[in-house]
Design an enzyme around this catalytic site. Structure first.
Site, PDB file in Angstrom:
ATOM      1  CE  LYS A 234       3.940  -3.379  -7.900  1.00  0.00           C
ATOM      2  NZ  LYS A 234       3.291  -3.603  -6.597  1.00  0.00           N
TER       3      LYS A 234
ATOM      4  CG  ASP B 163       2.026  -8.268  -2.032  1.00  0.00           C
ATOM      5  OD1 ASP B 163       2.369  -7.078  -1.896  1.00  0.00           O
ATOM      6  OD2 ASP B 163       1.047  -8.601  -2.724  1.00  0.00           O
TER       7      ASP B 163
END
Length: 402
Positions: free
Chosen positions: A183, A317
């Site tokens: 990421k 999230d």
């Protein structure tokens, strides 16, 4: 080996096709047959229910639960691992059988789930999200104190890199430490004190090194990206998925289509942050303004991406949205224009395709792992999820439900 048949229900197979009546037979960890009139050693009545593939959330943070900075700063270092255990259990409780952790969880947590030491969904881990100095991931405060959300330790290296050489080394470290995905933060973020979500971060040289090293190891890159330039830089560098995608212009959408990239829209998180702030969460100055500005943009971008045919996978999230509230995302995707069957696909077959695991999960079909989420009533009434949950199966075993 016991053959268990779920009978009397209808099936959503994960492809986006309509529901159909069928029984599902499980042996060991696998689905072995799907069709009418199946027989087995044990029969489970699924009348009035819909059998879905186990749901998949492609963007969570299991080592975090609070957005309150002072709360986080007063937690002992090891507390995060016990939070992760609770958050993983809560996530499985609502029918999510696979997750992608977008920063925080390490190989030890993943292995503890795999070995049955703790209860939770299967995990794909990024370990830490790479950030430039002063970027989303560098939490240096005006006082000079850096209250890192995720401190580095063996198995979770520092997030901060500032050159192609540093990028190459850090990606190699993450791969060594067990990352299934890399990421990178290619724009500023909402929950970081001194950067702007509209502005791009990292040079193209740094981004290309990151994707090159990931590709060499047979894994891919996911990019936190809010602003247009950060989104387009990430796509041109070869990332597989754009996380958030707050401000997608026509060029960005064309790049996503051209490169077969994915959008993980995390629609609910902006409102959740605002709700937490209004409830008194202590956050650095400026975060509320950034959250408000992003919310409307993200909804518009999501609608345009749906209409253009961009690949979309569900991601909540959590913990920026509360663990256990992950499935709010289904309702929001539907409200903002995604067809109802497409919403279910985004949380099953499409999500599995993004994670490169569609050969074994994400679909109800023979040979696939027996990960199933069974819901009562109308499976397209997303407002009632997860209250409609009847049972959850993981690896062919019922782990939730009577």
């Amino acid at each position: 080996m016991t053959r268990t048949v779920l009978t009397g229900g209808q099936v959503f197979d994960g492809t986006g096709a309509d529901f159909f009546p069928a029984d599902v037979a499980l042996e060991g960890e696998r689905i072995v047959e799907v069709g009418p009139g199946l027989r087995g050693d044990a029969v489970v009545d699924a009348t009035g229910a819909t059998i879905l593939p186990g749901l998949i959330d492609t963007h969570v943070h299991v080592c975090l639960s609070a957005l309150d900075m002072m709360t986080n700063l007063n937690m002992p270092f090891s507390y995060q691992f016990f939070l992760a255990e609770r958050n993983l259990r809560t996530t499985l409780d609502i029918g999510i059988t696979t997750i992608r952790d977008a920063s925080g969880a390490d190989l030890g947590i993943q292995r503890a789930v795999d070995d049955g030491l703790i209860d939770g969904p299967a995990m794909h881990i990024s370990i830490i999200a790479l950030s430039q100095t002063g970027g989303h991931g560098d939490h240096m405060m005006p006082s000079g104190v850096r209250p890192d959300v995720f401190q580095s330790y063996p198995g979770r290296p520092s997030a901060i890199i500032d050159s192609p050489d540093e990028a190459r080394r850090r990606v190699r470290e993450l791969i060594r430490d067990g990352a299934n995905v890399i990421k990178v933060n290619t724009s500023g973020g909402v929950f970081s004190p001194r950067d702007d979500p509209r502005r791009a971060q990292f040079s193209m040289a740094e981004l290309r090194v990151i994707t090159e090293e990931a590709d060499r190891a047979g894994i891919y890159v996911m990019a936190h990206a809010h602003g247009r330039d950060g989104i387009k830089n990430a796509l041109r560098a070869g990332v597989r998925s754009i996380e958030h995608g707050t401000d997608l212009d026509d060029e960005a959408i064309e790049l996503m289509l051209e490169r077969d990239a994915w959008l993980v829209p995390t629609l609910g998180v902006g409102q959740f942050i605002l709700d937490r702030i209004e409830a008194g969460a202590a956050v650095p100055a400026g975060i509320e303004q950034k959250a408000r500005a992003n919310a409307a943009l993200r909804a518009d971008s999501f609608g345009r991406a749906v209409r253009a045919g961009v690949n979309i996978a569900m991601g909540s999230d959590s913990a920026a949205e509360a663990h256990g509230d992950n499935l709010i995302e289904l309702r929001l995707m539907r409200q903002l224009g995604m067809p109802a069957l497409g919403v279910l696909r985004a949380a099953t077959g499409a999500a599995a395709t993004l994670l490169n695991i569609a050969d074994r999960v994400g679909f109800v079909r023979p040979g696939h792992q027996g990960d199933l989420t069974i819901v009562d009533g109308d499976p397209l009434d997303f407002a009632v999820y997860p209250g409609n949950l009847r049972a959850v199966y993981r690896k062919g075993q019922r782990v939730r439900g009577a």
